[in-house]
Write an enzyme that holds these catalytic residues in place. Structure first.
Site, mmCIF file in Angstrom:
data_model
loop_
_atom_site.group_PDB
_atom_site.id
_atom_site.type_symbol
_atom_site.label_atom_id
_atom_site.label_comp_id
_atom_site.label_asym_id
_atom_site.label_seq_id
_atom_site.Cartn_x
_atom_site.Cartn_y
_atom_site.Cartn_z
ATOM 1 N N ASN A 32 -0.758 12.751 -0.445
ATOM 2 C CA ASN A 32 -0.819 11.394 -1.159
ATOM 3 C C ASN A 32 -1.553 11.573 -2.435
ATOM 4 O OD1 ASN A 32 -1.236 8.662 -1.867
ATOM 5 N ND2 ASN A 32 -2.611 8.547 -0.208
ATOM 6 N N LYS A 39 -1.248 9.314 -4.590
ATOM 7 C CA LYS A 39 -1.728 8.025 -5.123
ATOM 8 C C LYS A 39 -1.333 7.829 -6.739
ATOM 9 C CE LYS A 39 -5.717 8.608 -2.047
ATOM 10 N NZ LYS A 39 -7.136 8.328 -1.874
ATOM 11 N N HIS A 68 -2.492 2.468 4.303
ATOM 12 C CA HIS A 68 -3.628 3.208 3.672
ATOM 13 C C HIS A 68 -4.717 2.201 3.493
ATOM 14 C CE1 HIS A 68 -5.991 5.301 1.038
ATOM 15 N NE2 HIS A 68 -5.301 6.531 1.549
ATOM 16 N N GLU A 108 -6.791 1.933 1.267
ATOM 17 C CA GLU A 108 -6.710 1.275 -0.033
ATOM 18 C C GLU A 108 -5.804 0.253 -0.180
ATOM 19 O OE1 GLU A 108 -6.013 4.930 -2.379
ATOM 20 O OE2 GLU A 108 -7.780 5.753 -1.614
ATOM 21 N N GLU A 125 -8.142 7.984 9.226
ATOM 22 C CA GLU A 125 -8.612 8.287 7.834
ATOM 23 C C GLU A 125 -10.026 7.134 8.072
ATOM 24 O OE1 GLU A 125 -6.077 9.870 4.686
ATOM 25 O OE2 GLU A 125 -5.636 7.747 4.854
ATOM 26 N N GLY A 150 -12.069 10.033 -0.465
ATOM 27 C CA GLY A 150 -12.476 10.194 -1.698
ATOM 28 C C GLY A 150 -13.781 10.462 -2.265
ATOM 29 N N SER A 204 -11.329 13.616 2.684
ATOM 30 C CA SER A 204 -12.000 14.416 1.963
ATOM 31 C C SER A 204 -11.678 16.104 2.669
ATOM 32 C CB SER A 204 -13.595 14.377 1.940
ATOM 33 O OG SER A 204 -13.705 13.266 1.116
HETATM 34 P P1 PGA Z 1 -8.847 12.215 0.059
HETATM 35 O O1 PGA Z 1 -7.918 10.845 0.358
HETATM 36 O O2 PGA Z 1 -8.395 13.496 0.499
HETATM 37 O O3 PGA Z 1 -8.797 12.190 -1.551
HETATM 38 O O4 PGA Z 1 -10.240 11.693 0.606
HETATM 39 C C1 PGA Z 1 -7.262 10.791 1.645
HETATM 40 C C2 PGA Z 1 -6.529 9.576 1.637
HETATM 41 O O5 PGA Z 1 -6.850 8.740 1.042
HETATM 42 O O6 PGA Z 1 -5.313 9.770 2.100
#
Ligand code: PGA
Length: 248
Positions: free
Chosen positions: A9, A11, A94, A96, A169, A175, A210
Site C-alpha cells: 500500500n 498510500k 483502511h 486512514e 491492522e 506507521g 509496521s
Molecule cells: P505500515 O502501514 O506498514 O507503514 O505500518 C500499513 C498499512 O497502513 O497498511
C-alpha cells in the site's frame, strides 16, 4: 491451502519516476516468489504501473473506490474504472480512510459491495485503536466492522465465497514502528476466522501494521496469518522484496 498474499500500500507517496523505478526493481527481485504479490499505487499512477506489470505475475490494486458506478461525483473513481485499468484488488476501509475521512462501517460495506459489483476482490481492513484495545473492546470493534460487511453481502458465507480478503491492522501499529505481539495477532486472527463462519478456512486474513523485513517471517509463520498489508516498507525495493520472500 491458502496462497500467501502480500499487498504493498503505497498510500500518497511518490512520483511517476519513482513509481517506475520501484516497480522495475521489484519485478527483477520478485521473479521466483511463490506468494501472490499486489501493488496498490495512488490512482494517478495505476495506468503506468499496470503497463509496467503487464508481463509479470505481480497484481495491481487501488487504495479506495467510490460506491457509485458513474455520474456527477466530482473527484471520485468507480470500481469499474479501476477494473478497466487492470486492477484485480481494492483496499477498502483502511484505518486512514475511516479516521481521517470519516468512513463509517456502513460506507465501507457499500464500498465492498461496489468492489464485488465490478468483479474485483476487496481487501477489507479492520482493526482497533489503542484506546479501544485498552478498554478491552478489540473483538467487539472488529466484529462490528466485519458483521456490517457480511450483512450487506447477505452473510459471512457470501463474503467468503466472493474471495474477499480481510486485513487485520491494529490502528496503533500502522506507521508507528510498533508491531503487535505474535500472541495478540494470533488471538485476533483466530477471532476473525471464527467470524468468517463455517467456510472461513478458505479466506485469506492478512496482518498489517509496521511489518518490516526483520519481523515479517515471524508474523507470517503464525497460525491463521496468510500474508501482510505493507505500508512504509512497500516503498523500498529491498525491504518489500524481503517481506515477499518471507511469505513464501
Ligand atoms: P505500515 O502501514 O506498514 O507503514 O505500518 C500499513 C498499512 O497502513 O497498511
Amino acid at each position: 491451502m491458502r496462497q500467501p498474499l502480500v499487498v504493498g500500500n503505497w498510500k500518497m507517496h511518490g512520483s511517476r519516476d519513482e513509481a517506475a523505478k520501484l516497480v522495475g526493481g521489484l519485478i527483477q527481485k520478485l521473479g521466483g516468489c511463490q506468494a501472490e504479490i499486489v501493488l496498490c499505487p495512488p490512482f494517478v499512477f495505476l495506468a503506468d504501473v499496470a503497463d509496467l506489470l503487464s508481463k509479470s505475475s505481480v497484481g495491481l490494486g487501488s487504495q479506495d473506490v467510490a460506491t457509485q458506478v458513474q455520474g456527477a461525483f466530482t473527484g471520485e473513481v468507480a470500481a469499474e474504472m479501476v477494473a478497466d485499468i487492470g486492477c484485480r484488488y481494492v483496499i477498502v476501509g483502511h484505518s486512514e480512510r475511516r479516521t481521517l475521512f470519516g468512513e463509517s462501517d456502513a460506507l465501507v460495506a457499500e464500498k465492498v459491495a461496489a468492489t464485488l459489483r465490478a468483479g474485483l476482490v476487496p481487501i477489507v481492513c479492520v482493526g482497533e485503536t489503542a484506546q479501544q484495545r485498552d478498554a478491552g473492546i478489540t473483538e467487539e470493534v472488529i466484529a462490528g466492522q466485519l458483521n456490517t460487511v457480511f450483512e450487506r453481502l447477505g452473510g459471512a458465507d457470501e463474503f467468503v465465497q466472493s474471495r474477499a480478503v480481510v486485513a487485520y491492522e491494529p490502528v496503533w501499529a500502522i506507521g508507528t514502528g510498533v508491531t503487535a505481539e505474535p500472541q495478540q495477532v494470533v488471538q485476533v486472527h483466530q477471532f476473525i476466522r471464527g467470524l468468517l463462519g463455517k467456510l472461513g478456512a478458505a479466506s485469506r486474513v492478512l496482518y498489517g501494521g509496521s511489518v518490516k523485513p526483520e519481523n515479517a517471517a515471524e508474523l507470517f509463520e503464525l497460525e491463521d496469518v496468510d500474508g501482510g498489508l505493507i505500508g512504509g516498507a512497500s516503498l523500498d525495493i529491498d525491504s518489500f522484496s524481503a517481506i515477499c520472500a518471507a511469505a513464501d
